[in-house]
Design a protein around this motif. Structure first.
Motif, PDB file in Angstrom:
ATOM      1  N   MET A  74       0.831  -1.210   0.000  1.00  0.00           N
ATOM      2  CA  MET A  74       0.000   0.000   0.000  1.00  0.00           C
ATOM      3  C   MET A  74       0.864   1.259   0.000  1.00  0.00           C
ATOM      4  SD  MET A  74      -3.007  -1.027   2.707  1.00  0.00           S
ATOM      5  CE  MET A  74      -3.656   0.646   2.633  1.00  0.00           C
ATOM      6  N   GLY A  75       1.933   1.242   0.813  1.00  0.00           N
ATOM      7  CA  GLY A  75       2.829   2.399   0.830  1.00  0.00           C
ATOM      8  C   GLY A  75       3.495   2.613  -0.515  1.00  0.00           C
ATOM      9  N   GLY A  76       3.899   1.467  -1.145  1.00  0.00           N
ATOM     10  CA  GLY A  76       4.530   1.596  -2.461  1.00  0.00           C
ATOM     11  C   GLY A  76       3.578   2.142  -3.510  1.00  0.00           C
ATOM     12  N   SER A  77       2.326   1.662  -3.469  1.00  0.00           N
ATOM     13  CA  SER A  77       1.340   2.136  -4.452  1.00  0.00           C
ATOM     14  C   SER A  77       1.038   3.620  -4.266  1.00  0.00           C
ATOM     15  CB  SER A  77       0.040   1.318  -4.313  1.00  0.00           C
ATOM     16  OG  SER A  77       0.313  -0.054  -4.511  1.00  0.00           O
ATOM     17  N   ILE A  78       0.787   4.022  -3.037  1.00  0.00           N
ATOM     18  CA  ILE A  78       0.494   5.436  -2.769  1.00  0.00           C
ATOM     19  C   ILE A  78       1.695   6.299  -3.112  1.00  0.00           C
ATOM     20  CG2 ILE A  78      -0.043   7.082  -0.928  1.00  0.00           C
ATOM     21  CD1 ILE A  78      -1.641   4.836   0.439  1.00  0.00           C
ATOM     22  N   GLY A  79       2.901   5.822  -2.736  1.00  0.00           N
ATOM     23  CA  GLY A  79       4.110   6.584  -3.053  1.00  0.00           C
ATOM     24  C   GLY A  79       4.314   6.728  -4.554  1.00  0.00           C
ATOM     25  N   THR A 131       6.907  -1.522  -9.179  1.00  0.00           N
ATOM     26  CA  THR A 131       7.044  -0.966  -7.826  1.00  0.00           C
ATOM     27  C   THR A 131       6.378  -1.860  -6.793  1.00  0.00           C
ATOM     28  OG1 THR A 131       7.093   1.281  -8.738  1.00  0.00           O
ATOM     29  CG2 THR A 131       6.602   1.044  -6.393  1.00  0.00           C
ATOM     30  N   SER A 168       9.175  -6.689   1.510  1.00  0.00           N
ATOM     31  CA  SER A 168       8.353  -7.019   2.672  1.00  0.00           C
ATOM     32  C   SER A 168       8.543  -8.481   3.077  1.00  0.00           C
ATOM     33  CB  SER A 168       6.880  -6.748   2.387  1.00  0.00           C
ATOM     34  OG  SER A 168       6.674  -5.380   2.095  1.00  0.00           O
ATOM     35  N   CYS A 204       8.167  -3.893  -3.704  1.00  0.00           N
ATOM     36  CA  CYS A 204       7.746  -3.715  -2.309  1.00  0.00           C
ATOM     37  C   CYS A 204       7.368  -5.042  -1.676  1.00  0.00           C
ATOM     38  CB  CYS A 204       6.573  -2.744  -2.240  1.00  0.00           C
ATOM     39  SG  CYS A 204       7.017  -1.034  -2.624  1.00  0.00           S
TER      40      CYS A 204
END
Length: 277
Positions: free
Chosen positions: A1-6, A40, A48, A44
């Motif tokens: 989720m962080g990778g997608s939002i980033g 991406t 992870s 991630c």
């Protein structure tokens, strides 16, 4: 989720910066935004999984170490529980002989035994205790044996002040002292003496010695550091060897050395741990 939002936020920020610096410039990215997004996310996920596996491995290693430590402590408790009845049986057998031969000395020996049991059974059941406590137990036990043997038994204790708080397994030296009396001094009509000493060695090791002037090893020479043969194996010596191996692995050793002109020296060596508070 962080990778997608980033990725989405970074792409929007990069597009805004490009538009402000180069208005109207249109750059086609290789594979399109969806391909970069997939790359991406996969990166991630891989990172992870890597960190999850690392954390899981450390957790399992910690649990294994905890289980091994608990198993070692349980084994030490079992060995100590076997040693105490063994000492009691030997002492009661000596007391039985003395009752018939000398009742007043038997009564004095029984009083000493009561005092000894009160001191030892009231102590905490820790895996380790200060070396000074170990020497105090030995003094009580030797006083107990002195009632039975009288002038046939002499002993000295040599514990440097610097080693008084060094932790050692409880009842570590007592089986060696029992062996020295039973197999060394009692067979001699005139008896003999026992000298118990502790001293530090190089490389962070501690040496404990139980020397007697008794009959000596039947076969002579030096007992090997490994398990001896059945003819020379005693219950107490076996227990001491197993306890040292459980606590210190190959660093904990015990040897029997023939003395000249007579007698035996039991030598235990193991790591010198930091003093107890």
């Amino acid at each position: 989720m962080g990778g997608s939002i980033g990725f989405q936020f970074g792409s929007a920020l990069g597009d805004a910066y490009r538009e402000s610096m180069h208005p109207g410039l249109n750059l086609a990215s290789a594979g399109g935004p969806s391909s970069a997004m997939v790359t991406t996310v996969l990166a991630c996920l891989a990172l992870s999984f890597f960190f999850y596996a690392q954390g899981k491995s450390r957790f399992l290693e910690g649990k294994i170490a905890e289980v091994e430590r608990d198993a070692a402590e349980a084994r030490l408790k079992l060995l100590e529980a076997q040693l105490e009845p063994h000492m009691m049986f030997n002492t009661l057998a000596n007391l039985r002989v003395l009752i018939a031969a000398d009742p007043p000395r038997a009564q004095a020996m029984l009083d000493n035994l009561i005092d000894y049991l009160r001191a030892t059974l009231g102590a905490s059941r820790a895996t380790l205790h200060p070396l000074a406590d170990e020497f105090a137990r030995l003094r009580d036990y030797l006083e107990l044996m002195s009632v039975r043997m009288g002038p046939r038994l002499a002993y000295t204790l040599d514990l440097p002040e610097a080693l008084a708080r060094v932790p050692v397994p409880p009842l570590l030296l007592q089986p060696l002292v029992e062996n020295a009396i039973r197999h060394g001094l009692e067979p001699k009509v005139e008896g003999g003496s026992i000298h118990i000493a502790a001293r530090p060695l190089p490389d962070g090791l501690l040496e404990l010695l139980v020397q007697d002037s008794g009959a000596g090893l039947a076969a002579g020479g030096t007992a090997p550091p490994g398990p001896p043969g059945p003819a020379r194996q005693s219950f107490g010596l076996q227990q001491v060897r197993e306890r040292l191996h459980t606590l210190y692995c190959e660093q904990g050793t015990i040897n029997l050395i023939a003395q000249r002109p007579s007698g035996t020296c039991a030598r235990a060596v193991f790591p010198l741990n930091p003093p107890l508070p």
